[in-house]
Write a protein that holds these residues in place. Structure first.
Motif, PDB file in Angstrom:
ATOM      1  N   GLN A  65       0.862  -1.177   0.000  1.00  0.00           N
ATOM      2  CA  GLN A  65       0.000   0.000   0.000  1.00  0.00           C
ATOM      3  C   GLN A  65       0.901   1.231   0.000  1.00  0.00           C
ATOM      4  O   GLN A  65       1.408   1.652   1.031  1.00  0.00           O
ATOM      5  N   VAL A  66       1.106   1.788  -1.193  1.00  0.00           N
ATOM      6  CA  VAL A  66       2.095   2.840  -1.401  1.00  0.00           C
ATOM      7  C   VAL A  66       1.446   4.207  -1.195  1.00  0.00           C
ATOM      8  O   VAL A  66       0.486   4.562  -1.882  1.00  0.00           O
ATOM      9  N   LYS A  67       1.980   4.994  -0.269  1.00  0.00           N
ATOM     10  CA  LYS A  67       1.496   6.350  -0.008  1.00  0.00           C
ATOM     11  C   LYS A  67       2.624   7.340  -0.308  1.00  0.00           C
ATOM     12  O   LYS A  67       3.746   7.188   0.177  1.00  0.00           O
ATOM     13  N   ASN A  68       2.313   8.337  -1.106  1.00  0.00           N
ATOM     14  CA  ASN A  68       3.283   9.385  -1.399  1.00  0.00           C
ATOM     15  C   ASN A  68       3.148  10.481  -0.350  1.00  0.00           C
ATOM     16  O   ASN A  68       2.240  11.293  -0.398  1.00  0.00           O
ATOM     17  N   ASP A  69       4.062  10.487   0.616  1.00  0.00           N
ATOM     18  CA  ASP A  69       4.063  11.494   1.666  1.00  0.00           C
ATOM     19  C   ASP A  69       5.023  12.637   1.355  1.00  0.00           C
ATOM     20  O   ASP A  69       5.308  13.469   2.229  1.00  0.00           O
ATOM     21  N   GLY A  70       5.513  12.671   0.110  1.00  0.00           N
ATOM     22  CA  GLY A  70       6.412  13.738  -0.298  1.00  0.00           C
ATOM     23  C   GLY A  70       5.698  14.774  -1.145  1.00  0.00           C
ATOM     24  O   GLY A  70       4.469  14.790  -1.248  1.00  0.00           O
ATOM     25  N   SER A  71       6.489  15.625  -1.787  1.00  0.00           N
ATOM     26  CA  SER A  71       5.930  16.712  -2.598  1.00  0.00           C
ATOM     27  C   SER A  71       6.109  16.488  -4.095  1.00  0.00           C
ATOM     28  O   SER A  71       5.619  17.291  -4.895  1.00  0.00           O
ATOM     29  N   ASP A  72       6.802  15.421  -4.480  1.00  0.00           N
ATOM     30  CA  ASP A  72       7.021  15.104  -5.889  1.00  0.00           C
ATOM     31  C   ASP A  72       6.344  13.789  -6.247  1.00  0.00           C
ATOM     32  O   ASP A  72       6.166  12.915  -5.391  1.00  0.00           O
ATOM     33  N   VAL A  73       5.990  13.622  -7.506  1.00  0.00           N
ATOM     34  CA  VAL A  73       5.455  12.349  -7.984  1.00  0.00           C
ATOM     35  C   VAL A  73       6.494  11.261  -7.742  1.00  0.00           C
ATOM     36  O   VAL A  73       7.699  11.483  -7.903  1.00  0.00           O
ATOM     37  N   THR A  74       6.049  10.083  -7.342  1.00  0.00           N
ATOM     38  CA  THR A  74       6.992   9.013  -7.025  1.00  0.00           C
ATOM     39  C   THR A  74       6.601   7.714  -7.721  1.00  0.00           C
ATOM     40  O   THR A  74       5.514   7.598  -8.315  1.00  0.00           O
ATOM     41  N   GLU A  75       7.483   6.727  -7.630  1.00  0.00           N
ATOM     42  CA  GLU A  75       7.266   5.376  -8.151  1.00  0.00           C
ATOM     43  C   GLU A  75       7.730   4.382  -7.094  1.00  0.00           C
ATOM     44  O   GLU A  75       8.592   4.705  -6.277  1.00  0.00           O
ATOM     45  N   PHE A  76       7.175   3.178  -7.131  1.00  0.00           N
ATOM     46  CA  PHE A  76       7.602   2.125  -6.209  1.00  0.00           C
ATOM     47  C   PHE A  76       7.817   0.835  -6.988  1.00  0.00           C
ATOM     48  O   PHE A  76       7.028   0.505  -7.875  1.00  0.00           O
ATOM     49  N   TYR A  77       8.876   0.106  -6.644  1.00  0.00           N
ATOM     50  CA  TYR A  77       9.247  -1.109  -7.365  1.00  0.00           C
ATOM     51  C   TYR A  77       9.529  -2.258  -6.404  1.00  0.00           C
ATOM     52  O   TYR A  77      10.036  -2.041  -5.297  1.00  0.00           O
ATOM     53  N   LEU A  78       9.234  -3.482  -6.846  1.00  0.00           N
ATOM     54  CA  LEU A  78       9.788  -4.677  -6.234  1.00  0.00           C
ATOM     55  C   LEU A  78      10.757  -5.251  -7.255  1.00  0.00           C
ATOM     56  O   LEU A  78      10.356  -5.620  -8.368  1.00  0.00           O
ATOM     57  N   LEU A  79      12.045  -5.293  -6.874  1.00  0.00           N
ATOM     58  CA  LEU A  79      13.106  -5.741  -7.772  1.00  0.00           C
ATOM     59  C   LEU A  79      13.584  -7.132  -7.381  1.00  0.00           C
ATOM     60  O   LEU A  79      13.481  -7.539  -6.225  1.00  0.00           O
ATOM     61  N   GLY A  80      14.141  -7.858  -8.343  1.00  0.00           N
ATOM     62  CA  GLY A  80      14.713  -9.164  -8.083  1.00  0.00           C
ATOM     63  C   GLY A  80      16.005  -9.065  -7.295  1.00  0.00           C
ATOM     64  O   GLY A  80      16.499  -7.975  -6.977  1.00  0.00           O
ATOM     65  N   GLU A  81      16.572 -10.213  -6.985  1.00  0.00           N
ATOM     66  CA  GLU A  81      17.769 -10.271  -6.144  1.00  0.00           C
ATOM     67  C   GLU A  81      18.938  -9.509  -6.749  1.00  0.00           C
ATOM     68  O   GLU A  81      19.779  -8.969  -6.027  1.00  0.00           O
ATOM     69  N   ASP A  82      18.995  -9.448  -8.089  1.00  0.00           N
ATOM     70  CA  ASP A  82      20.112  -8.757  -8.739  1.00  0.00           C
ATOM     71  C   ASP A  82      19.945  -7.239  -8.762  1.00  0.00           C
ATOM     72  O   ASP A  82      20.842  -6.516  -9.187  1.00  0.00           O
ATOM     73  N   GLY A  83      18.817  -6.745  -8.302  1.00  0.00           N
ATOM     74  CA  GLY A  83      18.578  -5.316  -8.304  1.00  0.00           C
ATOM     75  C   GLY A  83      18.281  -4.741  -9.664  1.00  0.00           C
ATOM     76  O   GLY A  83      18.106  -3.525  -9.810  1.00  0.00           O
ATOM     77  N   LEU A  84      18.199  -5.588 -10.679  1.00  0.00           N
ATOM     78  CA  LEU A  84      17.956  -5.147 -12.049  1.00  0.00           C
ATOM     79  C   LEU A  84      16.581  -5.560 -12.552  1.00  0.00           C
ATOM     80  O   LEU A  84      15.868  -4.763 -13.166  1.00  0.00           O
ATOM     81  N   ARG A  85      16.226  -6.817 -12.299  1.00  0.00           N
ATOM     82  CA  ARG A  85      14.964  -7.351 -12.819  1.00  0.00           C
ATOM     83  C   ARG A  85      13.803  -6.788 -12.015  1.00  0.00           C
ATOM     84  O   ARG A  85      13.793  -6.825 -10.786  1.00  0.00           O
ATOM     85  N   VAL A  86      12.819  -6.259 -12.718  1.00  0.00           N
ATOM     86  CA  VAL A  86      11.648  -5.690 -12.059  1.00  0.00           C
ATOM     87  C   VAL A  86      10.552  -6.753 -11.950  1.00  0.00           C
ATOM     88  O   VAL A  86      10.087  -7.278 -12.960  1.00  0.00           O
TER      89      VAL A  86
END
Length: 401
Positions: A65-86
């Protein structure tokens, strides 16, 4: 399927180094989030933090449950173990807005990541999925239906990138030869193949920014390349439209490099999707269908994607087609689980296609964006909103989350 087009999986690939300001999360074996429900985690994204309520969760359906508590548009990701694969992502979360990301995660090591401002390296933290002891994903007849949908989806992607590389080579050859009229003619219909698979391309490292970055998206010091770099040279702006500066056309050497780079990046995409292990799971296809509508809402319907050529409606149609194909592959499951949702999605897709048909088609050409009236733009935006809401229910319906 009603169209010979491909739904594009909405994956946005990142290479995210560890960043200062990432909040350390305490493990919660149950995966409880703010709601207290198993497998539900809260995420607070700000300018300097990506605060996930737990650093672990049991395998199976996980809802962030992603909440943007900042002032800019944001994105959220779940990445694989290598940090590259989305594994999956949610984009364009405005300040004060909440969005849910539903994934079906198997046991293993992952990273969570926020990208405030949608620029820079972003903020990430290690995330572990423990073994819940239950099978991840659907079973029985539903599993068979979704496996068929995944197989068909991969076939569509391969078909589209095959058409894309052929069209890109023809476009690049015309541009290098100085046949600008032909290059302009090929630009929009060739890009339609890209738009149908763009989120798939985004899952492969930096292929998307190299191939499709807009000038407005460039970070300081970033070298511009790809479709929009050439677009600007083909539809050269006046000084008023170019920040008050006269536009300097690319030299022949620069043209040749730009064209060769575009073909090379496209070939990399072709090579990736034709690897034996290339596949997408049903929940990713569902997330992708919604993300494609977000692409329309945040670029195409505003005229920000093709600011030089004004060929936004070609992209618009391709994104809608992609979302429809993603949905239609999953439609049997949706109809069984939520027939009202299935009926509404069919209606909304029909409505938006009818509005687009009033302006032309990819094959015959569309009205240029700068020739649309305010009422026509408003009608298209309203249709996008009407489709976006029921489409946001697709992933939870397919996964049973």
């Amino acid at each position: 399927m009603t169209r010979s087009t491909v739904g594009a999986l909405a994956l946005a690939a990142l290479v995210l180094p560890l960043a200062a300001g990432c909040v350390s999360n305490s493990p919660t074996p149950s995966g409880d989030g703010a709601s207290g429900a198993p497998g539900v985690l809260s995420v607070s994204s700000t300018a300097d933090a990506c605060d996930v309520s737990a650093a672990t969760a049991p395998s199976g359906n996980i809802t962030f449950q992603v909440k943007n508590d900042g002032s800019d548009v944001t994105e959220f990701y779940l990445l694989g173990e290598d940090g590259l694969r989305v594994i999956s992502e949610v984009e364009n979360v405005g300040p004060g807005i909440s969005r849910d990301l539903v994934v079906q995660a198997r046991p293993g090591k992952y990273f969570t990541a926020c990208k405030p401002g949608m620029v820079g390296d972003g903020i990430r933290a290690a995330f572990t999925v423990t073994d819940s002891g239950t099978e991840v994903g659907p079973t029985g007849d539903t599993a068979d239906q979704l496996k068929t949908a995944e197989t068909q989806y991969v076939a569509y992607v391969k078909d589209q990138v095959g058409a894309l590389i052929a069209g890109t080579k023809e476009f690049a050859a015309a541009y290098k030869a100085g046949d600008d009229d032909k290059a302009r003619e090929l630009y929009a219909p060739t890009r339609a193949h890209w738009e149908r698979v763009e989120p798939v391309a985004e899952s492969f490292g930096d292929l998307d920014p190299l191939t499709d970055a807009r000038e407005a998206d460039l970070e300081d010091g970033q070298t511009w390349s790809g479709w929009h770099y050439i677009e600007k040279d083909l539809w050269q702006p006046t000084a008023d439209a170019n920040g008050g500066k006269d536009y300097t056309p690319l030299t022949q050497a620069e043209r040749e490099k730009a064209a060769d780079d575009l073909v090379g990046y496209t070939q990399q995409l072709v090579d990736q999707v034709n690897k034996p292990d290339f596949t997408f799971e049903a929940f990713q296809i569902a997330n992708g269908a919604k993300a494609l509508l977000d692409e329309v809402a945040n670029g195409k319907v505003t005229g920000e994607e093709e600011i030089w050529s004004h060929t936004d409606l070609w992209d618009f149609q391709a994104n809608v087609d992609g979302a429809r194909v993603g949905y239609e592959g999953l439609a049997d499951v949706v109809e069984a689980e939520n027939p009202d949702l299935a009926a509404e999605l069919e209606q909304r897709f029909t409505e938006i296609d009818a509005l687009l048909a009033e302006q032309g088609s990819i094959e015959t050409g569309f009205t240029y964006y700068d020739k649309l009236s305010k009422d026509q733009v408003k009608a298209l935006a309203t249709a996008v909103d009407a489709l976006s809401e029921p489409l946001s229910q697709l992933t939870t319906t397919v996964t049973g989350a």
